[in-house]
Write a protein that holds these residues in place. Structure first.
Motif, PDB file in Angstrom:
ATOM      1  N   ILE A  13      39.036  -2.833 -45.587  1.00  0.00           N
ATOM      2  CA  ILE A  13      40.632  -3.985 -44.265  1.00  0.00           C
ATOM      3  C   ILE A  13      40.147  -3.520 -42.848  1.00  0.00           C
ATOM      4  CG2 ILE A  13      42.982  -4.097 -43.299  1.00  0.00           C
ATOM      5  CD1 ILE A  13      43.408  -3.056 -46.783  1.00  0.00           C
ATOM      6  N   VAL A  14      39.466  -2.496 -42.250  1.00  0.00           N
ATOM      7  CA  VAL A  14      39.314  -1.987 -40.922  1.00  0.00           C
ATOM      8  C   VAL A  14      38.308  -3.001 -40.468  1.00  0.00           C
ATOM      9  CG1 VAL A  14      38.421  -0.339 -39.171  1.00  0.00           C
ATOM     10  CG2 VAL A  14      40.727   0.463 -41.193  1.00  0.00           C
ATOM     11  N   GLU A  15      36.535  -3.130 -41.243  1.00  0.00           N
ATOM     12  CA  GLU A  15      36.002  -3.479 -40.438  1.00  0.00           C
ATOM     13  C   GLU A  15      36.380  -4.685 -40.825  1.00  0.00           C
ATOM     14  OE1 GLU A  15      32.831  -5.755 -40.791  1.00  0.00           O
ATOM     15  OE2 GLU A  15      33.244  -6.079 -42.616  1.00  0.00           O
ATOM     16  N   ALA A  16      36.663  -5.644 -41.741  1.00  0.00           N
ATOM     17  CA  ALA A  16      37.105  -7.254 -41.589  1.00  0.00           C
ATOM     18  C   ALA A  16      37.950  -6.925 -40.287  1.00  0.00           C
ATOM     19  CB  ALA A  16      37.326  -7.627 -42.944  1.00  0.00           C
ATOM     20  N   ALA A  17      39.067  -6.385 -39.904  1.00  0.00           N
ATOM     21  CA  ALA A  17      39.921  -6.554 -39.277  1.00  0.00           C
ATOM     22  C   ALA A  17      38.975  -6.905 -37.265  1.00  0.00           C
ATOM     23  CB  ALA A  17      41.258  -6.322 -38.722  1.00  0.00           C
ATOM     24  N   LEU A  18      38.243  -5.664 -37.705  1.00  0.00           N
ATOM     25  CA  LEU A  18      37.176  -5.730 -36.173  1.00  0.00           C
ATOM     26  C   LEU A  18      36.452  -5.390 -35.752  1.00  0.00           C
ATOM     27  CD1 LEU A  18      39.730  -1.781 -36.143  1.00  0.00           C
ATOM     28  CD2 LEU A  18      40.252  -3.902 -34.903  1.00  0.00           C
ATOM     29  N   THR A  90      32.935   2.330 -41.834  1.00  0.00           N
ATOM     30  CA  THR A  90      33.024   0.525 -41.583  1.00  0.00           C
ATOM     31  C   THR A  90      31.872   0.178 -40.993  1.00  0.00           C
ATOM     32  OG1 THR A  90      33.443   0.869 -39.128  1.00  0.00           O
ATOM     33  CG2 THR A  90      35.788   0.915 -40.696  1.00  0.00           C
ATOM     34  N   THR A  91      30.886   0.866 -40.444  1.00  0.00           N
ATOM     35  CA  THR A  91      29.624   0.860 -39.467  1.00  0.00           C
ATOM     36  C   THR A  91      28.925   0.316 -40.586  1.00  0.00           C
ATOM     37  OG1 THR A  91      28.812   3.172 -39.711  1.00  0.00           O
ATOM     38  CG2 THR A  91      30.080   2.704 -38.032  1.00  0.00           C
ATOM     39  N   GLY A  92      28.898   0.800 -42.419  1.00  0.00           N
ATOM     40  CA  GLY A  92      27.927   0.555 -43.078  1.00  0.00           C
ATOM     41  C   GLY A  92      27.738  -1.367 -44.139  1.00  0.00           C
ATOM     42  N   LEU A  93      29.262  -1.648 -43.370  1.00  0.00           N
ATOM     43  CA  LEU A  93      29.950  -2.532 -43.954  1.00  0.00           C
ATOM     44  C   LEU A  93      29.740  -4.167 -43.253  1.00  0.00           C
ATOM     45  CD1 LEU A  93      33.782  -1.085 -45.639  1.00  0.00           C
ATOM     46  CD2 LEU A  93      30.857  -1.845 -46.254  1.00  0.00           C
ATOM     47  N   ALA A  94      29.197  -5.161 -43.433  1.00  0.00           N
ATOM     48  CA  ALA A  94      29.548  -5.714 -42.434  1.00  0.00           C
ATOM     49  C   ALA A  94      29.720  -7.246 -42.985  1.00  0.00           C
ATOM     50  CB  ALA A  94      28.051  -6.379 -42.461  1.00  0.00           C
ATOM     51  N   GLN A  95      31.362  -7.038 -43.301  1.00  0.00           N
ATOM     52  CA  GLN A  95      32.506  -8.905 -43.464  1.00  0.00           C
ATOM     53  C   GLN A  95      32.136  -9.503 -42.068  1.00  0.00           C
ATOM     54  OE1 GLN A  95      35.150  -6.601 -46.813  1.00  0.00           O
ATOM     55  NE2 GLN A  95      35.608  -5.719 -45.022  1.00  0.00           N
ATOM     56  N   ARG A  96      32.983  -9.144 -41.275  1.00  0.00           N
ATOM     57  CA  ARG A  96      33.504  -9.910 -39.899  1.00  0.00           C
ATOM     58  C   ARG A  96      31.814 -10.237 -39.489  1.00  0.00           C
ATOM     59  NH1 ARG A  96      37.635  -9.451 -36.022  1.00  0.00           N
ATOM     60  NH2 ARG A  96      37.866 -11.019 -35.149  1.00  0.00           N
ATOM     61  N   SER A  97      30.754  -9.369 -39.098  1.00  0.00           N
ATOM     62  CA  SER A  97      29.742  -9.947 -38.436  1.00  0.00           C
ATOM     63  C   SER A  97      29.270 -10.669 -39.269  1.00  0.00           C
ATOM     64  CB  SER A  97      28.320  -8.772 -37.996  1.00  0.00           C
ATOM     65  OG  SER A  97      28.313  -8.066 -39.188  1.00  0.00           O
ATOM     66  N   LEU A  98      28.703 -10.474 -40.376  1.00  0.00           N
ATOM     67  CA  LEU A  98      27.945 -11.904 -40.895  1.00  0.00           C
ATOM     68  C   LEU A  98      29.101 -12.989 -41.091  1.00  0.00           C
ATOM     69  CD1 LEU A  98      26.311 -12.965 -43.382  1.00  0.00           C
ATOM     70  CD2 LEU A  98      27.741 -11.893 -45.173  1.00  0.00           C
ATOM     71  N   TYR A  99      30.310 -13.003 -41.276  1.00  0.00           N
ATOM     72  CA  TYR A  99      31.519 -14.460 -40.744  1.00  0.00           C
ATOM     73  C   TYR A  99      30.965 -14.758 -39.953  1.00  0.00           C
ATOM     74  CZ  TYR A  99      35.366 -17.595 -40.730  1.00  0.00           C
ATOM     75  OH  TYR A  99      36.022 -18.505 -40.967  1.00  0.00           O
ATOM     76  N   ASP A 151      24.109  -7.736 -50.155  1.00  0.00           N
ATOM     77  CA  ASP A 151      23.112  -6.289 -48.850  1.00  0.00           C
ATOM     78  C   ASP A 151      24.208  -5.834 -48.251  1.00  0.00           C
ATOM     79  OD1 ASP A 151      20.820  -7.251 -50.311  1.00  0.00           O
ATOM     80  OD2 ASP A 151      19.772  -8.139 -49.127  1.00  0.00           O
ATOM     81  N   GLY A 152      25.027  -6.679 -47.436  1.00  0.00           N
ATOM     82  CA  GLY A 152      26.286  -6.255 -46.775  1.00  0.00           C
ATOM     83  C   GLY A 152      27.526  -5.685 -46.615  1.00  0.00           C
ATOM     84  N   ILE A 153      27.446  -5.752 -48.033  1.00  0.00           N
ATOM     85  CA  ILE A 153      28.873  -5.468 -48.210  1.00  0.00           C
ATOM     86  C   ILE A 153      29.048  -4.990 -49.774  1.00  0.00           C
ATOM     87  CG2 ILE A 153      30.947  -6.571 -48.641  1.00  0.00           C
ATOM     88  CD1 ILE A 153      30.322  -9.138 -46.889  1.00  0.00           C
ATOM     89  N   VAL A 154      28.805  -5.908 -50.840  1.00  0.00           N
ATOM     90  CA  VAL A 154      28.839  -5.513 -52.651  1.00  0.00           C
ATOM     91  C   VAL A 154      28.041  -3.968 -52.068  1.00  0.00           C
ATOM     92  CG1 VAL A 154      29.148  -5.968 -54.408  1.00  0.00           C
ATOM     93  CG2 VAL A 154      29.902  -7.543 -52.892  1.00  0.00           C
ATOM     94  N   ALA A 155      26.832  -3.870 -52.392  1.00  0.00           N
ATOM     95  CA  ALA A 155      25.887  -2.696 -52.209  1.00  0.00           C
ATOM     96  C   ALA A 155      26.671  -1.025 -51.710  1.00  0.00           C
ATOM     97  CB  ALA A 155      24.431  -3.052 -51.970  1.00  0.00           C
ATOM     98  N   PRO A 156      26.850  -1.141 -49.816  1.00  0.00           N
ATOM     99  CA  PRO A 156      26.543  -0.652 -49.490  1.00  0.00           C
ATOM    100  C   PRO A 156      28.240   0.185 -49.683  1.00  0.00           C
ATOM    101  CG  PRO A 156      27.282  -2.018 -47.838  1.00  0.00           C
ATOM    102  CD  PRO A 156      25.943  -2.605 -49.476  1.00  0.00           C
ATOM    103  N   ALA A 157      29.349  -1.352 -50.345  1.00  0.00           N
ATOM    104  CA  ALA A 157      30.378  -0.385 -50.875  1.00  0.00           C
ATOM    105  C   ALA A 157      30.277   0.378 -51.851  1.00  0.00           C
ATOM    106  CB  ALA A 157      31.418  -1.595 -50.980  1.00  0.00           C
TER     107      ALA A 157
END
Length: 304
Positions: A13-18, A90-99, A151-157
């Motif tokens: 949630i935090v990574e998606a927001a920020l 959050t640094t290992g997730l890429a929801q926001r940057s990918l979008y 690669d950027g979201i499901v795998a690290p999660a």
């Protein structure tokens, strides 16, 4: 103390927001860039000699990355509180940057600015983009969106859920190494072999979970995913890409070129070539898939 599933949900949630603040990146960089610097330093010193020596050196690189990334993750979990763990996750997730990166392709493409869309696409894909038309640009962006969802979201999660911060850190280190040295050219074929195979293993289950999630939020695509994914050159990349193609009713894959060299690729899906409207639909699917992931993690946290 938040449980691991609750930490993961908070991180998503935090990574998606920020996202990752640009000011922080300019000051200290990003953990992935730190890993990349370590890989580059080791590669310069150890990627030499014959085929066998290079392969052994590549295995040593993989071991060093696992020890450094996993060890750092373990040490942080031992001494830090949940808030620090969440922020680092959050640094290992890429929801926001990918979008943001894919939306940057959609905006000029939808406006008819092919040159601008080519430039934005070149920021996220390795293929040649200079001669791509609307269909080629949309294809590249949709494929990148689908594969990077894994690669950027499901795998690290997934690996955070399994092994906490050490699992996420090792996953990102292997993924970074694969992108840097996991190539089949004369320089990296031997040295990058171990990292490429490790990346296949790390992403094997997340890729299939990603495909299932995309089919669920897309309301279809199952037949295309099951039939076409195995034809992809990667043992994992075809699952989210074929799922996206089937759910959208478009055709992805096909011939492309890298550094002027033509590359034959299998077709994924039996539909028409995609356009800007399909890229917009793909982004909407992606957002729903991220929400589905949040829901799954939330249920796991509740069950715990």
């Amino acid at each position: 103390m938040l449980g691991r599933e609750e930490q993961l949900l908070a991180a998503l949630i935090v990574e998606a927001a920020l996202g990752y603040p640009a000011a922080v990146y300019r000051r200290i960089g990003h953990p992935v860039t730190w890993i990349g610097a370590l890989i580059a330093a080791i590669e310069v010193r150890m990627n030499r000699g014959g085929w066998g020596a290079r392969r052994v050196s590549g295995c040593a690189l993989l071991a060093v990355l696992a020890l450094v990334a996993g060890g750092a993750g373990w040490a942080i979990e031992e001494v830090a509180g949940a808030a620090v763990i969440v922020l680092l996750a959050t640094t290992g997730l890429a929801q926001r940057s990918l979008y943001d990166h894919v939306a940057a392709v959609l905006k000029p493409l939808a406006a008819g600015d092919i040159a601008g869309a080519r430039g934005a696409l070149a920021m996220i894909v390795g293929r040649d983009t200079a001669s791509l038309d609307e269909a080629g640009i949309a294809t590249g962006a949709i494929e990148s969106l689908a594969e990077s969802f894994c690669d950027g979201i499901v795998a690290p999660a997934f690996w955070f859920a399994v092994a906490g911060l050490p699992g996420l850190a090792i996953c990102k280190a292997i993924n970074t190494a694969d992108s840097m040295v996991g190539h089949r050219d004369s320089r990296y074929a031997a040295f990058g072999w171990a990292c490429a195979r490790a990346d296949d293993v790390v992403n094997w289950l997340p890729a299939r979970l990603s495909g299932v999630m995309l089919c669920l939020v897309g309301g279809g695509g199952w037949r295309t995913m099951l039939h076409d994914a195995p034809a992809h050159a990667s043992p994992n990349g075809g699952w989210p890409e074929a799922a996206m193609a089937g759910a959208l009713g478009v055709r992805l894959g096909g011939p492309v070129s890298y550094d002027g060299e033509a590359a034959a690729r299998a077709w994924l899906g039996q539909g028409r070539a995609p356009d800007a409207r399909d890229l917009r639909r793909a982004l909407a699917m992606y957002l729903r898939a991220c929400l589905l992931l949040w829901g799954i993690v939330g249920v796991l946290a509740w069950l715990r």
